[in-house]
Write a protein that holds these residues in place. Sequence first.
Motif, mmCIF file in Angstrom:
data_model
loop_
_atom_site.group_PDB
_atom_site.id
_atom_site.type_symbol
_atom_site.label_atom_id
_atom_site.label_comp_id
_atom_site.label_asym_id
_atom_site.label_seq_id
_atom_site.Cartn_x
_atom_site.Cartn_y
_atom_site.Cartn_z
ATOM 1 N N THR A 283 40.842 38.271 -2.761
ATOM 2 C CA THR A 283 39.463 37.341 -3.128
ATOM 3 C C THR A 283 38.801 36.352 -2.562
ATOM 4 O O THR A 283 37.724 35.821 -2.213
ATOM 5 N N TYR A 284 39.845 35.727 -2.589
ATOM 6 C CA TYR A 284 39.801 34.102 -1.733
ATOM 7 C C TYR A 284 39.601 34.720 -0.270
ATOM 8 O O TYR A 284 38.872 34.157 0.325
ATOM 9 N N ARG A 285 40.522 35.742 0.493
ATOM 10 C CA ARG A 285 39.718 35.235 2.061
ATOM 11 C C ARG A 285 38.856 35.686 1.483
ATOM 12 O O ARG A 285 38.072 35.244 3.032
ATOM 13 N N ARG A 286 37.960 36.846 1.721
ATOM 14 C CA ARG A 286 36.684 37.157 1.116
ATOM 15 C C ARG A 286 35.316 36.531 1.364
ATOM 16 O O ARG A 286 34.950 35.795 1.903
ATOM 17 N N ILE A 287 35.617 35.109 -0.002
ATOM 18 C CA ILE A 287 35.088 34.590 -0.186
ATOM 19 C C ILE A 287 35.040 32.763 1.353
ATOM 20 O O ILE A 287 34.069 32.741 1.253
ATOM 21 N N ALA A 288 36.256 33.458 1.873
ATOM 22 C CA ALA A 288 36.367 32.160 3.298
ATOM 23 C C ALA A 288 35.941 32.896 4.138
ATOM 24 O O ALA A 288 34.923 32.272 5.057
ATOM 25 N N ASP A 289 36.258 33.992 4.268
ATOM 26 C CA ASP A 289 35.584 34.715 5.363
ATOM 27 C C ASP A 289 33.648 34.982 5.959
ATOM 28 O O ASP A 289 33.083 35.195 4.499
ATOM 29 N N PRO A 290 33.649 34.365 6.421
ATOM 30 C CA PRO A 290 32.021 34.891 7.035
ATOM 31 C C PRO A 290 31.194 35.378 7.328
ATOM 32 O O PRO A 290 29.918 35.489 7.050
ATOM 33 N N GLU A 291 32.030 36.571 7.230
ATOM 34 C CA GLU A 291 31.559 38.227 7.253
ATOM 35 C C GLU A 291 30.828 38.981 5.943
ATOM 36 O O GLU A 291 30.089 39.600 6.005
ATOM 37 N N SER A 292 31.982 38.247 5.072
ATOM 38 C CA SER A 292 31.777 38.882 3.891
ATOM 39 C C SER A 292 30.731 38.066 2.797
ATOM 40 O O SER A 292 30.371 37.121 3.209
ATOM 41 N N THR A 293 30.369 39.057 1.997
ATOM 42 C CA THR A 293 28.692 38.456 0.637
ATOM 43 C C THR A 293 29.181 38.077 0.148
ATOM 44 O O THR A 293 29.017 37.888 -0.580
ATOM 45 N N LEU A 294 30.926 38.585 -0.636
ATOM 46 C CA LEU A 294 31.340 37.842 -1.772
ATOM 47 C C LEU A 294 31.272 36.437 -1.846
ATOM 48 O O LEU A 294 32.036 35.536 -0.705
ATOM 49 N N MET A 295 30.482 36.345 -3.280
ATOM 50 C CA MET A 295 30.378 34.093 -2.923
ATOM 51 C C MET A 295 30.982 33.799 -3.673
ATOM 52 O O MET A 295 32.026 32.311 -3.587
ATOM 53 N N ALA A 296 31.879 34.216 -4.947
ATOM 54 C CA ALA A 296 33.010 33.521 -5.732
ATOM 55 C C ALA A 296 33.394 34.194 -6.712
ATOM 56 O O ALA A 296 33.199 35.769 -6.997
ATOM 57 N N THR A 297 33.918 34.265 -7.478
ATOM 58 C CA THR A 297 35.157 34.563 -8.695
ATOM 59 C C THR A 297 35.402 33.389 -9.347
ATOM 60 O O THR A 297 35.632 32.271 -9.214
ATOM 61 N N VAL A 298 35.827 33.894 -10.719
ATOM 62 C CA VAL A 298 36.034 32.804 -11.958
ATOM 63 C C VAL A 298 37.732 33.196 -12.093
ATOM 64 O O VAL A 298 37.949 34.531 -12.491
ATOM 65 N N ALA A 299 39.068 32.842 -10.835
ATOM 66 C CA ALA A 299 40.007 33.002 -11.148
ATOM 67 C C ALA A 299 40.423 32.619 -12.035
ATOM 68 O O ALA A 299 41.062 31.930 -13.064
ATOM 69 N N ILE A 300 41.682 33.895 -13.016
ATOM 70 C CA ILE A 300 42.536 34.121 -14.046
ATOM 71 C C ILE A 300 44.126 33.115 -13.881
ATOM 72 O O ILE A 300 44.313 34.873 -12.543
ATOM 73 N N PRO A 301 44.425 32.846 -13.983
ATOM 74 C CA PRO A 301 45.856 32.558 -13.221
ATOM 75 C C PRO A 301 46.848 33.516 -14.127
ATOM 76 O O PRO A 301 47.266 33.310 -14.981
#
Length: 317
Positions: free
Chosen positions: A250-268
């Motif tokens: 998920t974090y990789r996709r959020i940081a990836d400029p090619e991915s459209t995923l923008m955010a998540t609520v991270a559960i520890p």
Amino acid sequence: MLRRDLLGASAAMVAMAAGPAAAQAPFELAVIGFQMSSETHARAANAAAAAARAKGWNVTLLNSEGSLPKHAEQFDALVQRKPGGIVVCMGKPTEADAQFAAAAKAGIPVITIMSGSSPHTLFDVAVNEYQVGAQAALWLLGRMNYRGALLTVRFEGNAATRIRGKVLDVVLSENQAVTVLGRHAMARTASWQEDVRAGMQALLLRNRGRYEGIWASFDGQAYVVDDLLQAQGAKKGEVSIISVDGGKETYRRIADPESTLMATVAIPFEEMGRRATAAMESIAVRKQPVASVTAGPYLLLEAELVDQSNVARYLAP
């Protein structure tokens, strides 16, 4: 008389030698992950087991493989074996109530993770899903400037994802300039990715250019949507997408400029596993009262919203 005295002294020495060894026998913890093929289940269960091994405990790590009959069977076997404690990750206290009750009757302390409360367990380590749902909904509406249309992909077969969807509905009811253009309800199936892909592909094509946001109840659904949008040529930021769970992909996709995923609520999830093991040590080993760990049926941890503003911290080695 001298022989009897020598024999008695020898027996006493053997007992004294055995006493400390018995007292130092490692604590035994059993950890059950309901479905270890699920990243979130595995993260919590593996973290609980690793924390226990680091304490020198004997650890049994089991995988119910998403099967309620196997879950019950494993629980029954553990109750017969009587470990010092049991940690259940994403278990089913309602469906396996008889097994949870049997563990309590046998005096085996049970702590669950993201499973819901039960009268037969010490408590459940969880996040406040109502708060998680509010974080996700408000981030998405904020990105949309509280107007426009969105699509949703939901899952009603899990309490956590169901609560997140209900909170979204409450937020939408108070912000009627935002409308739900389409929704897909994921079925409980082994091929759930195909279910989401088929349902969302139809929604995305039918409503292309008519929506500004997409809400997904968990990250796995968002991956499928992200892949579909990338295949359509969508660019990051054209549509605001949020989901819930967190994790390396998920974090990789959020940081990836090619991915459209923008955010998540991270559960520890890892911290949940570690806290469950630490709590078991406090209660089952040190004999401290449950109230010294948490008051009530839940030990609630904090979830954090992760987007492009802070994702680098989560990607750091």
